[in-house]
Design an enzyme around this catalytic site. Structure first.
Site, PDB file in Angstrom:
ATOM      1  N   LYS A  66       0.844  -1.213   0.000  1.00 34.26           N
ATOM      2  CA  LYS A  66       0.000   0.000   0.000  1.00 34.26           C
ATOM      3  C   LYS A  66       0.878   1.262   0.000  1.00 34.26           C
ATOM      4  CE  LYS A  66      -2.136  -1.159   3.822  1.00 34.26           C
ATOM      5  NZ  LYS A  66      -1.399  -2.419   4.082  1.00 34.26           N
ATOM      6  N   ARG A  78      -9.905   0.987   8.751  1.00 30.41           N
ATOM      7  CA  ARG A  78      -9.394  -0.342   9.057  1.00 30.41           C
ATOM      8  C   ARG A  78     -10.428  -1.224   9.721  1.00 30.41           C
ATOM      9  NH1 ARG A  78      -3.685   0.476   8.887  1.00 30.41           N
ATOM     10  NH2 ARG A  78      -2.614  -1.490   9.122  1.00 30.41           N
ATOM     11  N   ARG A 106      11.593  -6.102   4.855  1.00 31.74           N
ATOM     12  CA  ARG A 106      11.413  -4.640   4.763  1.00 31.74           C
ATOM     13  C   ARG A 106      12.359  -3.912   5.714  1.00 31.74           C
ATOM     14  NH1 ARG A 106       5.627  -1.993   5.397  1.00 31.74           N
ATOM     15  NH2 ARG A 106       5.618  -3.164   7.346  1.00 31.74           N
ATOM     16  N   ARG A 146      11.049  -2.380  11.370  1.00 31.80           N
ATOM     17  CA  ARG A 146       9.933  -1.971  12.226  1.00 31.80           C
ATOM     18  C   ARG A 146       9.663  -3.037  13.287  1.00 31.80           C
ATOM     19  NH1 ARG A 146       5.116   0.026   8.205  1.00 31.80           N
ATOM     20  NH2 ARG A 146       3.919  -1.203   9.674  1.00 31.80           N
ATOM     21  N   ARG A 159      -0.945  -9.235  13.241  1.00 26.78           N
ATOM     22  CA  ARG A 159      -1.462  -8.219  12.306  1.00 26.78           C
ATOM     23  C   ARG A 159      -2.299  -8.875  11.209  1.00 26.78           C
ATOM     24  NH1 ARG A 159       3.826  -5.582  10.406  1.00 26.78           N
ATOM     25  NH2 ARG A 159       2.549  -4.237   9.114  1.00 26.78           N
TER      26      ARG A 159
HETATM   27  P1  AP5 Z   1       4.841  -1.664   1.819  1.00 23.77           P
HETATM   28  O1  AP5 Z   1       4.500  -0.801   0.647  1.00 23.77           O
HETATM   29  O2  AP5 Z   1       5.589  -1.054   2.949  1.00 23.77           O
HETATM   30  O3  AP5 Z   1       3.507  -2.412   2.344  1.00 23.77           O
HETATM   31  P2  AP5 Z   1       2.251  -1.859   3.113  1.00 23.77           P
HETATM   32  O4  AP5 Z   1       1.044  -2.509   2.533  1.00 23.77           O
HETATM   33  O5  AP5 Z   1       2.250  -0.356   3.167  1.00 23.77           O
HETATM   34  O6  AP5 Z   1       2.549  -2.494   4.533  1.00 23.77           O
HETATM   35  P3  AP5 Z   1       2.396  -1.974   6.006  1.00 23.77           P
HETATM   36  O7  AP5 Z   1       2.994  -3.054   6.858  1.00 23.77           O
HETATM   37  O8  AP5 Z   1       2.967  -0.584   6.171  1.00 23.77           O
HETATM   38  O9  AP5 Z   1       0.857  -1.914   6.169  1.00 23.77           O
HETATM   39  P4  AP5 Z   1       0.094  -1.998   7.464  1.00 23.77           P
HETATM   40  O10 AP5 Z   1      -1.267  -1.682   6.984  1.00 23.77           O
HETATM   41  O11 AP5 Z   1       0.220  -3.226   8.260  1.00 23.77           O
HETATM   42  O12 AP5 Z   1       0.836  -0.908   8.385  1.00 23.77           O
HETATM   43  P5  AP5 Z   1       0.494   0.600   8.770  1.00 23.77           P
HETATM   44  O13 AP5 Z   1       1.742   1.352   8.802  1.00 23.77           O
HETATM   45  O14 AP5 Z   1      -0.681   1.117   8.019  1.00 23.77           O
HETATM   46  O15 AP5 Z   1       5.649  -2.933   1.252  1.00 23.77           O
HETATM   47  C1  AP5 Z   1       6.162  -3.916   2.135  1.00 23.77           C
HETATM   48  C2  AP5 Z   1       7.545  -4.377   1.635  1.00 23.77           C
HETATM   49  O16 AP5 Z   1       7.379  -5.032   0.374  1.00 23.77           O
HETATM   50  C3  AP5 Z   1       8.535  -3.233   1.394  1.00 23.77           C
HETATM   51  O17 AP5 Z   1       9.809  -3.641   1.807  1.00 23.77           O
HETATM   52  C4  AP5 Z   1       8.487  -2.993  -0.119  1.00 23.77           C
HETATM   53  O18 AP5 Z   1       9.720  -2.537  -0.606  1.00 23.77           O
HETATM   54  C5  AP5 Z   1       8.154  -4.390  -0.642  1.00 23.77           C
HETATM   55  N1  AP5 Z   1       7.310  -4.367  -1.845  1.00 23.77           N
HETATM   56  C6  AP5 Z   1       6.239  -3.569  -2.086  1.00 23.77           C
HETATM   57  N2  AP5 Z   1       5.686  -3.853  -3.292  1.00 23.77           N
HETATM   58  C7  AP5 Z   1       6.437  -4.874  -3.812  1.00 23.77           C
HETATM   59  C8  AP5 Z   1       6.368  -5.623  -5.029  1.00 23.77           C
HETATM   60  N3  AP5 Z   1       5.430  -5.374  -5.961  1.00 23.77           N
HETATM   61  N4  AP5 Z   1       7.264  -6.608  -5.215  1.00 23.77           N
HETATM   62  C9  AP5 Z   1       8.231  -6.871  -4.269  1.00 23.77           C
HETATM   63  N5  AP5 Z   1       8.341  -6.183  -3.108  1.00 23.77           N
HETATM   64  C10 AP5 Z   1       7.452  -5.203  -2.879  1.00 23.77           C
HETATM   65  O19 AP5 Z   1      -0.046   0.370  10.282  1.00 23.77           O
HETATM   66  C11 AP5 Z   1       0.825  -0.019  11.307  1.00 23.77           C
HETATM   67  C12 AP5 Z   1       0.052  -0.066  12.632  1.00 23.77           C
HETATM   68  O20 AP5 Z   1      -0.470   1.251  12.943  1.00 23.77           O
HETATM   69  C13 AP5 Z   1      -1.184  -0.979  12.657  1.00 23.77           C
HETATM   70  O21 AP5 Z   1      -0.855  -2.326  12.929  1.00 23.77           O
HETATM   71  C14 AP5 Z   1      -2.008  -0.337  13.787  1.00 23.77           C
HETATM   72  O22 AP5 Z   1      -1.485  -0.672  15.056  1.00 23.77           O
HETATM   73  C15 AP5 Z   1      -1.751   1.162  13.550  1.00 23.77           C
HETATM   74  N6  AP5 Z   1      -2.762   1.744  12.650  1.00 23.77           N
HETATM   75  C16 AP5 Z   1      -2.540   2.274  11.418  1.00 23.77           C
HETATM   76  N7  AP5 Z   1      -3.693   2.702  10.892  1.00 23.77           N
HETATM   77  C17 AP5 Z   1      -4.666   2.433  11.784  1.00 23.77           C
HETATM   78  C18 AP5 Z   1      -6.084   2.621  11.803  1.00 23.77           C
HETATM   79  N8  AP5 Z   1      -6.746   3.154  10.757  1.00 23.77           N
HETATM   80  N9  AP5 Z   1      -6.774   2.219  12.900  1.00 23.77           N
HETATM   81  C19 AP5 Z   1      -6.131   1.696  13.968  1.00 23.77           C
HETATM   82  N10 AP5 Z   1      -4.807   1.463  14.008  1.00 23.77           N
HETATM   83  C20 AP5 Z   1      -4.064   1.836  12.923  1.00 23.77           C
END
Ligand code: AP5
Length: 215
Positions: A13, A88, A127, A160, A171
């Site tokens: 994402k 979410r 990552r 992370r 997660r």
């Molecule tokens: P990346 O693009 O970083 O993936 P992502 O989908 O953004 O993953 P996240 O882990 O950041 O999502 P998440 O939703 O769990 O975390 P968030 O920060 O929102 O890609 C991942 C890896 O793959 C990278 O190394 C990249 O280089 C590689 N990659 C990407 N595309 C590729 C491809 N096509 N081919 C090969 N490699 C590739 O949330 C974290 C925490 O915050 C949550 O757990 C929760 O505690 C809190 N939080 C956030 N939002 C909320 C909410 N709305 N409500 C409550 N709690 C929340």
């Protein structure tokens, strides 16, 4: 373009959001990034969020919804926005619908990134994130030139806390239990577009732009 990106942890994402936000000239609003920025600055919001993030749980809706409501009042949204990581759960989706209804700016689309669990595990375990500029790297797929150092700003790369194996497992459970139901919610609203998130990053971006243009 007012767009929501939805997909499991590690679906890409954040990676896709950078390119899509640039293509549509809209701000990328990531709730995870906002929490991490607050954590880095040591704000009360960051400290509160950390206890949930480190366990792979969602930060409570009362905190998250107000943070997003506040962000959506800023003056940089004339062209729209790309929300990444919010909503979410269905309650957050309903709050977002109400906020946007008040502003008379409904969503245009919700883009779902579909990916297999085994690929998620590979992506999250490899990552690495820059402590300084936040740029995301991968030990295999997006390697920095020098190990542990960000090519963009020479900052230190770190893993992370929530990318450790046991937290990733939680997660993924939280995604299935609480976040996956928003896919049906948005399908019911006629907003859902689903694409595969496997393959080269640029191809996924192209597919996303084509799918959004058709919708
Ligand atoms: P990346 O693009 O970083 O993936 P992502 O989908 O953004 O993953 P996240 O882990 O950041 O999502 P998440 O939703 O769990 O975390 P968030 O920060 O929102 O890609 C991942 C890896 O793959 C990278 O190394 C990249 O280089 C590689 N990659 C990407 N595309 C590729 C491809 N096509 N081919 C090969 N490699 C590739 O949330 C974290 C925490 O915050 C949550 O757990 C929760 O505690 C809190 N939080 C956030 N939002 C909320 C909410 N709305 N409500 C409550 N709690 C929340």
């Amino acid at each position: 373009m007012r767009l929501v990106l939805v997909g499991p942890p590690g679906a890409g994402k954040g990676t896709q959001a950078q390119f899509l936000a640039s293509h549509y000239s809209i701000p990328h609003i990531s709730t995870g990034d906002i929490f991490r920025a607050n954590l880095k600055e040591g704000t009360p919001l960051g400290v509160q969020a950390k206890t949930f993030m480190d366990r792979g749980e969602l930060v409570p809706d009362s905190v998250t919804n107000e943070m997003v409501r506040d962000r959506l009042t800023k003056g940089d949204l004339a062209n729209g926005f790309l929300l990444d990581g919010f909503p979410r759960n269905v309650a957050q989706a309903q709050v977002l619908r109400d906020i946007l209804k008040e502003k008379n700016t409904p969503l245009d689309a919700v883009l779902e990134l579909i990916i297999e669990t085994k690929e998620i595990v590979l992506r999250l375990s490899g990552r690495r994130t820059c402590r300084n500029c936040g740029k995301v790297w991968h030990l295999t797929y997006e390697k920095p030139t020098s190990a542990g150092i960000c090519d963009s700003c020479q900052g230190e790369l770190y893993q992370r806390e929530d990318d450790k194996e046991e937290v990733v497992t939680r997660r993924l459970e939280v995604y299935e239990e609480q976040t996956a139901p928003i896919v049906a919610f948005y399908k019911g609203e006629g907003l859902l577009i689903s694409i595969s998130a496997t393959g080269p990053v640029s191809e996924i971006t192209d597919h996303a732009i084509q799918a959004l243009a058709k919708s």
